[in-house]
Design an enzyme around this catalytic site. Structure first.
Site, PDB file in Angstrom:
ATOM      1  N   SER A  51       1.043   3.776  -3.304  1.00 49.00           N
ATOM      2  CA  SER A  51       0.799   5.245  -3.089  1.00 49.00           C
ATOM      3  C   SER A  51       1.938   6.167  -3.193  1.00 49.00           C
ATOM      4  O   SER A  51       1.624   7.263  -3.876  1.00 49.00           O
ATOM      5  CB  SER A  51       0.079   5.435  -1.612  1.00 49.00           C
ATOM      6  OG  SER A  51       0.953   5.116  -0.756  1.00 49.00           O
ATOM      7  N   LYS A  52       3.120   6.065  -2.692  1.00 50.94           N
ATOM      8  CA  LYS A  52       4.200   6.747  -2.941  1.00 50.94           C
ATOM      9  C   LYS A  52       4.570   6.836  -4.613  1.00 50.94           C
ATOM     10  O   LYS A  52       5.051   7.712  -5.229  1.00 50.94           O
ATOM     11  CB  LYS A  52       5.387   6.390  -2.218  1.00 50.94           C
ATOM     12  CG  LYS A  52       5.107   6.818  -0.876  1.00 50.94           C
ATOM     13  CD  LYS A  52       4.914   8.215  -0.824  1.00 50.94           C
ATOM     14  CE  LYS A  52       4.717   8.836   0.712  1.00 50.94           C
ATOM     15  NZ  LYS A  52       4.527   9.961   0.839  1.00 50.94           N
ATOM     16  N   ALA A  71       0.753  -1.294   0.028  1.00 49.71           N
ATOM     17  CA  ALA A  71      -0.098  -0.035   0.080  1.00 49.71           C
ATOM     18  C   ALA A  71       0.767   1.326   0.017  1.00 49.71           C
ATOM     19  O   ALA A  71       0.651   2.309  -0.779  1.00 49.71           O
ATOM     20  CB  ALA A  71      -0.718  -0.184   1.296  1.00 49.71           C
ATOM     21  N   TYR A  72       1.783   1.081   0.681  1.00 50.27           N
ATOM     22  CA  TYR A  72       2.770   2.457   0.945  1.00 50.27           C
ATOM     23  C   TYR A  72       3.504   2.506  -0.361  1.00 50.27           C
ATOM     24  O   TYR A  72       3.434   3.679  -0.911  1.00 50.27           O
ATOM     25  CB  TYR A  72       3.779   2.266   2.090  1.00 50.27           C
ATOM     26  CG  TYR A  72       4.731   3.318   2.134  1.00 50.27           C
ATOM     27  CD1 TYR A  72       4.371   4.474   2.813  1.00 50.27           C
ATOM     28  CD2 TYR A  72       6.082   3.107   1.981  1.00 50.27           C
ATOM     29  CE1 TYR A  72       5.189   5.628   2.951  1.00 50.27           C
ATOM     30  CE2 TYR A  72       7.096   4.101   2.224  1.00 50.27           C
ATOM     31  CZ  TYR A  72       6.636   5.262   2.474  1.00 50.27           C
ATOM     32  OH  TYR A  72       7.762   6.568   2.703  1.00 50.27           O
ATOM     33  N   SER A  73       4.049   1.608  -1.036  1.00 49.36           N
ATOM     34  CA  SER A  73       5.043   1.529  -2.270  1.00 49.36           C
ATOM     35  C   SER A  73       3.937   2.104  -3.327  1.00 49.36           C
ATOM     36  O   SER A  73       4.503   3.071  -3.949  1.00 49.36           O
ATOM     37  CB  SER A  73       5.433   0.037  -2.665  1.00 49.36           C
ATOM     38  OG  SER A  73       6.327  -0.263  -1.379  1.00 49.36           O
TER      39      SER A  73
END
Length: 229
Positions: free
Chosen positions: A139-140, A135-137
């Protein structure tokens, strides 16, 4: 660094970490700075996922000449198959929707003034894709694409839009990140250490200044040598 006289900088995520370090850097250079955060210690309390709150703050502040959008979350550090859709959505709401809403709110005044600087915070994870941080990867990576698109859109308007992509930095945002994820990041970093918020702030300060004039839609690594492209 030099900046237009009287320019106002809005720094989200400004209560701690890279945001606080950037606010201190810009203030030290004579820039008028307003910090915004949900956490205590910022000048303004702001939920970056709330479109009405974002619009109201920008309207109340008046023309924002510099936006440094540091507000973000790491999100869950678990295998993708174990993630709930709500966790996925929350990570994107903060990291992507927040970036969109802040940029949308400040761009018209920057275009009218013929000058502006926007710096978004991406991550080395946007390029590498960290395992157990889908999710973080993702989204960034969306933040990178948004930044590139907006930079090209405003390329002749006097408004420069760039992203900074740090590797792991010791900040409160990483306080609850899985230690194994942080250890992997450090092991992949040729300098063999975490970054410091003040180091990232120096790069951001330059990207906000008048010294930058021929760079937009770009991603600047601050990765201790980890980045490969």
């Amino acid at each position: 660094m030099s900046y237009p006289e009287g320019v106002l900088a809005l720094v989200t995520g400004g209560a701690s970490g890279i945001g606080a370090a950037t606010a201190a850097k810009l203030r030290g250079d004579g820039v008028r700075v307003v910090t915004a955060d949900l956490a205590p210690g910022a000048d303004e309390r702001l939920d970056v996922t709330d479109p009405e709150a974002v619009a109201a703050l920008v309207d109340r502040l008046g023309p924002v000449g510099i936006l440094v959008h540091c507000a973000g979350v790491v999100g869950p550090s678990r295998p993708l198959a174990e993630l709930g859709l709500d966790e996925w959505h929350t990570t994107f709401q903060v990291n992507v929707d927040g970036t969109f809403l802040l940029c949308r709110a400040v761009v018209p005044a920057m275009v009218s003034a013929g000058w502006g600087r926007i710096v978004t915070l991406a991550s080395i994870a946007a390029k590498d894709g960290n395992p157990a941080q889908s999710a973080y990867s993702a989204s960034k990576a969306a933040v990178v694409a948004l930044t590139k698109s907006l930079g090209k859109e405003l390329a002749t308007a006097g408004v420069l839009v760039n992203a900074v992509a740090p590797a792991a930095v010791r900040t409160p945002m990483n306080a609850h990140t899985d230690p194994a994820v942080l250890a992997r990041s450090q092991a992949l970093t040729p300098m063999g250490r975490f970054g410091r918020a003040e180091e990232i702030a120096e790069l951001i300060g330059w990207l906000c200044s008048e010294q930058v004039s021929f760079s937009t839609g770009a991603v600047y690594d601050a990765s201790g040598g980890r980045a490969t492209y």
